[in-house]
Design an enzyme around this catalytic site. Structure first.
Site, PDB file in Angstrom:
ATOM      1  CG  ASP A   1      19.043  10.838  -6.586  1.00  0.00           C
ATOM      2  OD1 ASP A   1      18.477  11.783  -5.790  1.00  0.00           O
ATOM      3  OD2 ASP A   1      18.225  10.216  -7.273  1.00  0.00           O
TER       4      ASP A   1
ATOM      5  CE  LYS B   1      16.184   8.547  -4.712  1.00  0.00           C
ATOM      6  NZ  LYS B   1      15.859   9.486  -5.460  1.00  0.00           N
TER       7      LYS B   1
END
Length: 263
Positions: A121, A10
Site C-alpha cells: 500500500d 485509505k
C-alpha cells in the site's frame, strides 16, 4: 522540519484480484480513495516514536513499526509522535498511510520498488489521493474521482490478511473495464457493479462483516462494501449530511464508525 501531518484512512472502493505471480504475490486492480480523517503525526528533530490516542494499544514503537522502517530506509531519522485515531488492523491502510505521511513530511522521494519493501500500500499512500492501483501495488495512476460522502464502520475485530487471501476461490478474476466519467452519481452507479474479491473469504472468517454491510444498506447506502482485507466496511451516500445522520445511527456497542468524505 517540525509540524503536524494527517495520515488519511485509505479505502479500497473496489478490490479485484486478477492473478497470482509465481512468487506468491497476488495481482490487484483496485480503485483507492482517501478520507478526510485518519491518524495525526507530529514530526520533529531527533529520533524515536511515541504513540498515543484511542487506538494506541498494540502499536509497536520499536524498529518494527513502519514509520521507523520508512525513516530508516530514507536515511532521515526523526522524532515522531503518532496520535492513533484509526482502528487497526482494519483494512484502512493505517500503518502504510502513517509511513507515507512521515515520508512526505521529510521530503523523501523513494522509488516504488523501495516503497514496496515496506508494503504493497505504500506507493498509493504516498499520493494520498484517489488512484487506480494495479500489479502488486507498484502501478498507481490518479483517477478523477469526485468527492464521495461515506461512512466507515469497524466491528472491533481483526481479520488476518493472510487467511483472507488463502480463502480465495480463485485468484484469476476480471479486472476493471473502462472507468466512469461524470459526477458522484455516475461513479456510485459504476462502483455498485464492482467487487471486493476478498469480501467472501473475509465473511467466512468474520460473520460480523455481513452484519455491518446489512446495517449500512438498511440505512440507505447506495454502495456498501468491505475495504481491503477487512474488517472495516464503507457505505456511500449522495451527500455528507445523509452520511452524518446514518453514522449517528450506525454506531453501536463495540463498533467504531465515522462519516467522512472520500477523494
Amino acid at each position: 522540519m517540525t509540524g503536524s501531518v494527517l495520515a488519511p484512512a485509505k479505502v479500497n472502493l473496489t478490490l479485484h484480484v486478477t492473478g497470482r505471480r509465481a512468487d506468491g504475490y497476488h495481482l490487484l486492480d483496485s480503485i483507492v480513495a482517501f478520507a478526510d480523517l485518519g491518524d495525526r503525526l507530529t514530526v520533529g528533530p531527533g529520533d524515536g516514536l511515541i504513540v498515543t490516542g484511542p487506538f494506541a494499544a498494540g502499536v509497536p514503537t520499536d524498529d518494527g513499526n513502519l514509520i521507523r522502517r520508512a525513516l530508516a530506509l530514507a536515511g532521515t531519522p526523526r522524532a515522531v509522535a503518532l496520535d492513533k485515531r484509526l482502528p487497526h488492523p482494519a483494512g484502512l491502510g493505517g500503518g502504510s498511510s502513517d509511513a507515507a505521511a512521515v515520508l512526505r513530511a521529510v521530503g523523501a522521494d523513494l522509488s516504488p520498488e523501495y516503497l514496496l519493501t515496506l508494503g504493497a500500500d505504500l506507493p498509493v499512500c504516498m499520493g494520498a489521493r484517489a488512484a487506480r492501483m494495479r500489479g502488486i501495488g507498484e502501478v498507481v495512476v490518479p483517477v478523477p474521482l469526485p468527492p464521495l460522502a461515506a461512512v466507515l464502520v469497524n466491528p472491533g475485530l481483526a481479520v488476518p490478511t493472510g487467511r483472507v487471501f488463502a480463502g480465495l476461490r480463485t485468484a484469476d478474476n476480471p479486472g476493471h473495464d473502462a472507468l466512469p466519467e461524470g459526477d458522484a452519481a455516475a461513479w456510485m452507479d459504476w462502483l455498485a457493479a464492482q467487487r471486493n474479491d476478498l469480501e467472501e473469504p473475509a465473511l467466512a472468517l468474520a460473520p460480523e462483516i455481513a452484519e455491518m454491510l446489512a446495517a449500512l444498506r438498511a440505512e440507505g447506502a447506495a454502495v456498501a462494501r468491505m475495504s481491503g482485507s477487512g474488517a472495516t466496511c464503507f457505505g456511500l451516500w449522495p451527500d455528507r449530511g445523509q452520511a452524518e445522520a446514518a453514522a449517528g445511527r450506525l454506531v453501536r456497542s463495540g463498533w467504531w464508525g465515522r462519516a467522512c468524505t472520500l477523494s
